[in-house]
Design a protein around this motif. Structure first.
Motif, PDB file in Angstrom:
ATOM      1  N   PRO A 134       6.940 -12.984   3.977  1.00 52.28           N
ATOM      2  CA  PRO A 134       7.935 -11.914   3.834  1.00 52.28           C
ATOM      3  C   PRO A 134       7.334 -10.527   4.065  1.00 52.28           C
ATOM      4  CG  PRO A 134       7.298 -12.751   1.688  1.00 52.28           C
ATOM      5  CD  PRO A 134       6.631 -13.629   2.710  1.00 52.28           C
ATOM      6  N   THR A 135       8.178  -9.630   4.558  1.00 49.91           N
ATOM      7  CA  THR A 135       7.811  -8.234   4.713  1.00 49.91           C
ATOM      8  C   THR A 135       8.452  -7.461   3.574  1.00 49.91           C
ATOM      9  OG1 THR A 135       7.687  -8.453   7.102  1.00 49.91           O
ATOM     10  CG2 THR A 135       7.949  -6.242   6.245  1.00 49.91           C
ATOM     11  N   VAL A 136       7.650  -6.661   2.906  1.00 48.41           N
ATOM     12  CA  VAL A 136       8.090  -5.944   1.719  1.00 48.41           C
ATOM     13  C   VAL A 136       7.845  -4.448   1.921  1.00 48.41           C
ATOM     14  CG1 VAL A 136       7.729  -5.709  -0.774  1.00 48.41           C
ATOM     15  CG2 VAL A 136       7.506  -7.937   0.295  1.00 48.41           C
ATOM     16  N   ALA A 137       8.709  -3.628   1.323  1.00 51.51           N
ATOM     17  CA  ALA A 137       8.541  -2.173   1.383  1.00 51.51           C
ATOM     18  C   ALA A 137       7.561  -1.733   0.293  1.00 51.51           C
ATOM     19  CB  ALA A 137       9.883  -1.486   1.193  1.00 51.51           C
ATOM     20  N   TYR A 138       6.646  -0.855   0.680  1.00 46.50           N
ATOM     21  CA  TYR A 138       5.643  -0.322  -0.248  1.00 46.50           C
ATOM     22  C   TYR A 138       5.601   1.192  -0.137  1.00 46.50           C
ATOM     23  CZ  TYR A 138       3.825  -5.079  -0.527  1.00 46.50           C
ATOM     24  OH  TYR A 138       3.696  -6.423  -0.710  1.00 46.50           O
ATOM     25  N   GLU A 139       5.115   1.815  -1.207  1.00 46.93           N
ATOM     26  CA  GLU A 139       4.812   3.238  -1.146  1.00 46.93           C
ATOM     27  C   GLU A 139       3.358   3.413  -1.547  1.00 46.93           C
ATOM     28  OE1 GLU A 139       6.935   5.831  -3.814  1.00 46.93           O
ATOM     29  OE2 GLU A 139       7.041   4.289  -5.354  1.00 46.93           O
ATOM     30  N   ALA A 140       2.689   4.306  -0.852  1.00 45.22           N
ATOM     31  CA  ALA A 140       1.285   4.582  -1.132  1.00 45.22           C
ATOM     32  C   ALA A 140       1.114   6.077  -1.351  1.00 45.22           C
ATOM     33  CB  ALA A 140       0.415   4.125   0.028  1.00 45.22           C
ATOM     34  N   MET A 141       0.444   6.422  -2.428  1.00 44.19           N
ATOM     35  CA  MET A 141       0.079   7.807  -2.691  1.00 44.19           C
ATOM     36  C   MET A 141      -1.426   7.895  -2.475  1.00 44.19           C
ATOM     37  SD  MET A 141       0.825  10.890  -3.471  1.00 44.19           S
ATOM     38  CE  MET A 141       2.466  10.854  -4.127  1.00 44.19           C
ATOM     39  N   LEU A 142      -1.817   8.761  -1.565  1.00 38.13           N
ATOM     40  CA  LEU A 142      -3.227   8.919  -1.208  1.00 38.13           C
ATOM     41  C   LEU A 142      -3.693  10.310  -1.606  1.00 38.13           C
ATOM     42  CD1 LEU A 142      -2.652   7.453   2.303  1.00 38.13           C
ATOM     43  CD2 LEU A 142      -3.950   6.312   0.527  1.00 38.13           C
ATOM     44  N   LEU A 143      -4.873  10.384  -2.172  1.00 36.11           N
ATOM     45  CA  LEU A 143      -5.459  11.660  -2.572  1.00 36.11           C
ATOM     46  C   LEU A 143      -6.721  11.890  -1.757  1.00 36.11           C
ATOM     47  CD1 LEU A 143      -5.685  14.150  -4.418  1.00 36.11           C
ATOM     48  CD2 LEU A 143      -6.845  12.675  -6.086  1.00 36.11           C
ATOM     49  N   PHE A 144      -6.740  12.994  -1.038  1.00 34.84           N
ATOM     50  CA  PHE A 144      -7.880  13.376  -0.211  1.00 34.84           C
ATOM     51  C   PHE A 144      -8.493  14.654  -0.762  1.00 34.84           C
ATOM     52  CE2 PHE A 144      -5.243  10.852   2.569  1.00 34.84           C
ATOM     53  CZ  PHE A 144      -6.154  10.107   3.294  1.00 34.84           C
ATOM     54  N   PRO A 145      -9.779  14.917  -0.488  1.00 35.14           N
ATOM     55  CA  PRO A 145     -10.353  16.196  -0.895  1.00 35.14           C
ATOM     56  C   PRO A 145      -9.680  17.342  -0.150  1.00 35.14           C
ATOM     57  CG  PRO A 145     -11.927  14.917   0.388  1.00 35.14           C
ATOM     58  CD  PRO A 145     -10.726  14.063   0.185  1.00 35.14           C
TER      59      PRO A 145
ATOM     60  N   MET B  99     -10.118   9.857  -1.944  1.00 32.69           N
ATOM     61  CA  MET B  99     -10.646   9.983  -3.307  1.00 32.69           C
ATOM     62  C   MET B  99      -9.985   8.969  -4.242  1.00 32.69           C
ATOM     63  SD  MET B  99     -11.142  14.139  -3.536  1.00 32.69           S
ATOM     64  CE  MET B  99     -10.216  14.279  -4.988  1.00 32.69           C
ATOM     65  N   ARG B 100      -8.675   8.842  -4.148  1.00 30.10           N
ATOM     66  CA  ARG B 100      -7.911   7.886  -4.950  1.00 30.10           C
ATOM     67  C   ARG B 100      -6.706   7.427  -4.137  1.00 30.10           C
ATOM     68  NH1 ARG B 100     -11.700   8.494  -7.915  1.00 30.10           N
ATOM     69  NH2 ARG B 100     -11.738   8.839 -10.151  1.00 30.10           N
ATOM     70  N   HIS B 101      -6.207   6.245  -4.441  1.00 30.05           N
ATOM     71  CA  HIS B 101      -4.980   5.770  -3.817  1.00 30.05           C
ATOM     72  C   HIS B 101      -4.278   4.805  -4.758  1.00 30.05           C
ATOM     73  CE1 HIS B 101      -7.479   2.282  -2.875  1.00 30.05           C
ATOM     74  NE2 HIS B 101      -6.344   1.610  -2.675  1.00 30.05           N
ATOM     75  N   LEU B 102      -2.982   4.707  -4.584  1.00 31.05           N
ATOM     76  CA  LEU B 102      -2.172   3.782  -5.367  1.00 31.05           C
ATOM     77  C   LEU B 102      -1.083   3.242  -4.455  1.00 31.05           C
ATOM     78  CD1 LEU B 102      -1.416   2.563  -8.158  1.00 31.05           C
ATOM     79  CD2 LEU B 102       0.089   4.522  -8.449  1.00 31.05           C
ATOM     80  N   ILE B 103      -0.975   1.932  -4.376  1.00 35.98           N
ATOM     81  CA  ILE B 103       0.055   1.283  -3.569  1.00 35.98           C
ATOM     82  C   ILE B 103       0.940   0.468  -4.503  1.00 35.98           C
ATOM     83  CG2 ILE B 103       0.540  -0.328  -1.692  1.00 35.98           C
ATOM     84  CD1 ILE B 103      -2.244   0.322  -0.566  1.00 35.98           C
TER      85      ILE B 103
END
Length: 127
Positions: free
Chosen positions: A5-16, A90-94
């Motif tokens: 299955p294909t699922v929708a995701y959101e990712a928050m990425l933190l860069f310097p 630096m950090r990420h959350l999916i």
């Protein structure tokens, strides 16, 4: 043949904060990381350059980028691993984006604004 299955995701990425200097490269890195693993980007938006609650790797400010994408569930591990191993993230959350439909995801798209900002920043850099 097995159905994945294909699922929708959101990712928050933190860069310097230095990611603002090469914003075009940062956006290309995100797009390449997600698409090379079989996912499709629905929306990409720069949330902003903000002060962090606490220093991370001696950085006091960071650039937040929000990405909505559709991905086969078996490819998510590869995307997560690529962001984890990257020295520029630096950090990420999916997380799963079951709470949004495609139209809501597309309404947050800021790729045009991000491209304009990246081109302006690149033009302002001394050569």
């Amino acid at each position: 043949m097995r159905y994945i299955p294909t699922v929708a995701y959101e990712a928050m990425l933190l860069f310097p904060q230095s990611a603002n200097v090469d914003l075009k490269g940062t956006v290309e890195f995100i797009k390449e990381t997600i698409t090379k693993n079989g996912a499709e980007i629905v929306s990409l938006k720069k949330w902003g350059d903000r002060q962090l609650a606490y220093p991370i790797n001696k950085q006091k400010r960071g650039v937040y980028i929000l990405v909505y994408f559709n991905s086969p569930t078996d490819k998510l591990v590869a995307i997560d691993r690529a962001f984890t191993l990257s020295e520029s993230v630096m950090r990420h959350l999916i997380t799963r984006a079951d709470h949004l439909n495609v139209e809501e995801m597309k309404s947050t798209d800021g790729q045009i604004d991000l491209t304009i900002e990246a081109n302006l920043r690149a033009a302002a850099q001394p050569t």
